[in-house]
Design a protein around this motif. Sequence first.
Motif, PDB file in Angstrom:
ATOM      1  N   LEU A 140       0.828  -1.261   0.066  1.00 15.50           N
ATOM      2  CA  LEU A 140      -0.131  -0.012   0.062  1.00 15.50           C
ATOM      3  C   LEU A 140       0.817   1.135  -0.126  1.00 15.50           C
ATOM      4  O   LEU A 140       1.713   1.361   0.971  1.00 15.50           O
ATOM      5  CB  LEU A 140      -0.985   0.097   1.322  1.00 15.50           C
ATOM      6  CG  LEU A 140      -1.829   1.349   1.446  1.00 15.50           C
ATOM      7  CD1 LEU A 140      -2.908   1.250   0.228  1.00 15.50           C
ATOM      8  CD2 LEU A 140      -2.538   1.045   2.562  1.00 15.50           C
ATOM      9  N   ALA A 141       0.829   1.926  -1.144  1.00 18.09           N
ATOM     10  CA  ALA A 141       1.806   3.190  -1.211  1.00 18.09           C
ATOM     11  C   ALA A 141       0.537   4.353  -1.408  1.00 18.09           C
ATOM     12  O   ALA A 141       0.292   4.944  -0.312  1.00 18.09           O
ATOM     13  CB  ALA A 141       2.595   3.054  -2.445  1.00 18.09           C
ATOM     14  N   THR A 155       3.825   4.131   5.281  1.00 17.33           N
ATOM     15  CA  THR A 155       2.656   5.176   5.970  1.00 17.33           C
ATOM     16  C   THR A 155       2.929   6.636   5.567  1.00 17.33           C
ATOM     17  O   THR A 155       2.404   7.343   5.780  1.00 17.33           O
ATOM     18  CB  THR A 155       2.963   5.156   7.550  1.00 17.33           C
ATOM     19  OG1 THR A 155       4.324   5.286   7.789  1.00 17.33           O
ATOM     20  CG2 THR A 155       2.673   3.567   7.856  1.00 17.33           C
ATOM     21  N   PHE A 156       4.020   6.742   4.758  1.00 14.93           N
ATOM     22  CA  PHE A 156       4.352   8.303   4.527  1.00 14.93           C
ATOM     23  C   PHE A 156       3.987   8.675   3.322  1.00 14.93           C
ATOM     24  O   PHE A 156       4.072   9.492   2.649  1.00 14.93           O
ATOM     25  CB  PHE A 156       6.096   8.307   4.349  1.00 14.93           C
ATOM     26  CG  PHE A 156       6.733   7.266   3.680  1.00 14.93           C
ATOM     27  CD1 PHE A 156       7.154   7.332   2.197  1.00 14.93           C
ATOM     28  CD2 PHE A 156       7.240   6.239   4.257  1.00 14.93           C
ATOM     29  CE1 PHE A 156       7.510   6.723   1.294  1.00 14.93           C
ATOM     30  CE2 PHE A 156       7.884   5.210   3.506  1.00 14.93           C
ATOM     31  CZ  PHE A 156       8.032   5.455   1.909  1.00 14.93           C
ATOM     32  N   GLN A 157       3.068   7.641   2.558  1.00 20.69           N
ATOM     33  CA  GLN A 157       2.571   7.977   1.248  1.00 20.69           C
ATOM     34  C   GLN A 157       0.836   7.976   1.691  1.00 20.69           C
ATOM     35  O   GLN A 157       0.414   7.460   2.742  1.00 20.69           O
ATOM     36  CB  GLN A 157       2.770   6.750   0.217  1.00 20.69           C
ATOM     37  CG  GLN A 157       4.246   7.097  -0.150  1.00 20.69           C
ATOM     38  CD  GLN A 157       4.792   6.093  -1.364  1.00 20.69           C
ATOM     39  OE1 GLN A 157       5.168   5.246  -1.107  1.00 20.69           O
ATOM     40  NE2 GLN A 157       4.619   6.633  -2.593  1.00 20.69           N
ATOM     41  N   PRO A 158      -0.028   8.449   0.716  1.00 22.32           N
ATOM     42  CA  PRO A 158      -1.568   8.592   0.980  1.00 22.32           C
ATOM     43  C   PRO A 158      -2.297   7.519   1.098  1.00 22.32           C
ATOM     44  O   PRO A 158      -3.305   7.933   1.222  1.00 22.32           O
ATOM     45  CB  PRO A 158      -1.829   9.872   0.388  1.00 22.32           C
ATOM     46  CG  PRO A 158      -0.842   9.691  -0.940  1.00 22.32           C
ATOM     47  CD  PRO A 158       0.454   9.210  -0.574  1.00 22.32           C
ATOM     48  N   GLY A 159      -1.974   6.352   0.864  1.00 19.95           N
ATOM     49  CA  GLY A 159      -2.802   5.347   0.611  1.00 19.95           C
ATOM     50  C   GLY A 159      -3.799   4.944   1.497  1.00 19.95           C
ATOM     51  O   GLY A 159      -4.958   4.664   1.282  1.00 19.95           O
ATOM     52  N   ARG A 160      -3.282   4.802   2.893  1.00 19.95           N
ATOM     53  CA  ARG A 160      -4.159   4.433   3.947  1.00 19.95           C
ATOM     54  C   ARG A 160      -5.480   5.611   3.857  1.00 19.95           C
ATOM     55  O   ARG A 160      -6.644   5.223   4.123  1.00 19.95           O
ATOM     56  CB  ARG A 160      -3.817   4.408   5.252  1.00 19.95           C
ATOM     57  CG  ARG A 160      -4.396   4.092   6.395  1.00 19.95           C
ATOM     58  CD  ARG A 160      -4.066   3.965   7.680  1.00 19.95           C
ATOM     59  NE  ARG A 160      -3.167   2.698   7.690  1.00 19.95           N
ATOM     60  CZ  ARG A 160      -3.670   1.659   8.511  1.00 19.95           C
ATOM     61  NH1 ARG A 160      -4.770   1.876   9.044  1.00 19.95           N
ATOM     62  NH2 ARG A 160      -2.989   0.461   8.646  1.00 19.95           N
ATOM     63  N   VAL A 188      -8.722  -0.570   7.023  1.00 24.15           N
ATOM     64  CA  VAL A 188      -7.360  -0.951   6.344  1.00 24.15           C
ATOM     65  C   VAL A 188      -6.478  -1.540   7.505  1.00 24.15           C
ATOM     66  O   VAL A 188      -6.599  -1.120   8.593  1.00 24.15           O
ATOM     67  CB  VAL A 188      -6.715   0.116   5.915  1.00 24.15           C
ATOM     68  CG1 VAL A 188      -4.970  -0.437   5.380  1.00 24.15           C
ATOM     69  CG2 VAL A 188      -7.067   1.061   4.681  1.00 24.15           C
ATOM     70  N   TYR A 189      -5.979  -2.847   7.128  1.00 24.04           N
ATOM     71  CA  TYR A 189      -5.091  -3.696   8.202  1.00 24.04           C
ATOM     72  C   TYR A 189      -4.013  -3.971   7.536  1.00 24.04           C
ATOM     73  O   TYR A 189      -4.063  -4.831   6.610  1.00 24.04           O
ATOM     74  CB  TYR A 189      -6.134  -4.754   8.739  1.00 24.04           C
ATOM     75  CG  TYR A 189      -5.224  -5.750   9.818  1.00 24.04           C
ATOM     76  CD1 TYR A 189      -5.190  -5.019  11.166  1.00 24.04           C
ATOM     77  CD2 TYR A 189      -4.523  -6.878   9.575  1.00 24.04           C
ATOM     78  CE1 TYR A 189      -4.458  -5.942  11.918  1.00 24.04           C
ATOM     79  CE2 TYR A 189      -4.002  -7.487  10.357  1.00 24.04           C
ATOM     80  CZ  TYR A 189      -3.819  -7.132  11.816  1.00 24.04           C
ATOM     81  OH  TYR A 189      -3.138  -7.805  12.556  1.00 24.04           O
TER      82      TYR A 189
END
Length: 193
Positions: free
Chosen positions: A128-129, A158-163, A173-174
Motif C-alpha cells: 500500500l503506497a 505510511t509516508f504515502q497517502p494510500g491509507r 485497512v489492516y
Amino acid sequence: MSNLKERILKDGQVFPNNVLKVDSFLNHQIDPTVVKEIATEIHKHFADRGITKVFTIEASGIAPAILVAAAFEVPMLFAKKSVPSTMHGADKYVTKVHSYTKDITSDVIISQQYLNEDDVVLIIDDFLANGEASIGLIDLVKQAGAKVAGVGICIEKTFQPGRQRLEEAGAEVYSICRIASLEDGQVTFAEGN
C-alpha cells in the motif's frame, strides 16, 4: 518481530523514489512461511466479517490472497490486466489502476459471473503506497453491488497517502507491516496495523 519484518531487514532493498524491493521473498520468489504468517494475521483480524470472497490484482497480490482465501475457505478472485479471449462483450467489470512502481495505468477487469451483490469482499495486496490498486478493486466491488469488508495489506508505506485514500473511500485497512521511512536506504518501521 514478525517473519515479514525480519525478511525486510535482511533481504529488502531500498531503491530511489521510495521503492522497497522484496521480490526475493514476497512478490517474485515467495517464502511460504512469511506469506502463511501474513495470511494467518489477516484472517484473525477479519474473521468475524462474513467474508465470501478474497480479491486481489494480478500478479503480486495472488500469493498472499490465495492463502487468506484458504484460511477463510472461500474463493480467491483476481483482477486481470488484460482481457482474455474467453471474456466477451459486456460480461465484465472494468476500472483503471495506476502502478506506482511501474508508472503505468492499466485497465483491470473481472468477469461479472464471479462477483455479485451477495458477496462480502476482503481485498488483499502486497503493498500500500498511494492506494491505486485497492481503490481500483473497491471500484470493481462497487460495480458488482458487493460489500467491501476491508483491505488487508502485507507492507504499507505510511509516508504515502494510500491509507488515507482508502479510509476516505470507507474501507478499513489492516496492514501486517508498516514502514515509516525508507530514507538513506534504511527501513524504519511504524507502529500499529
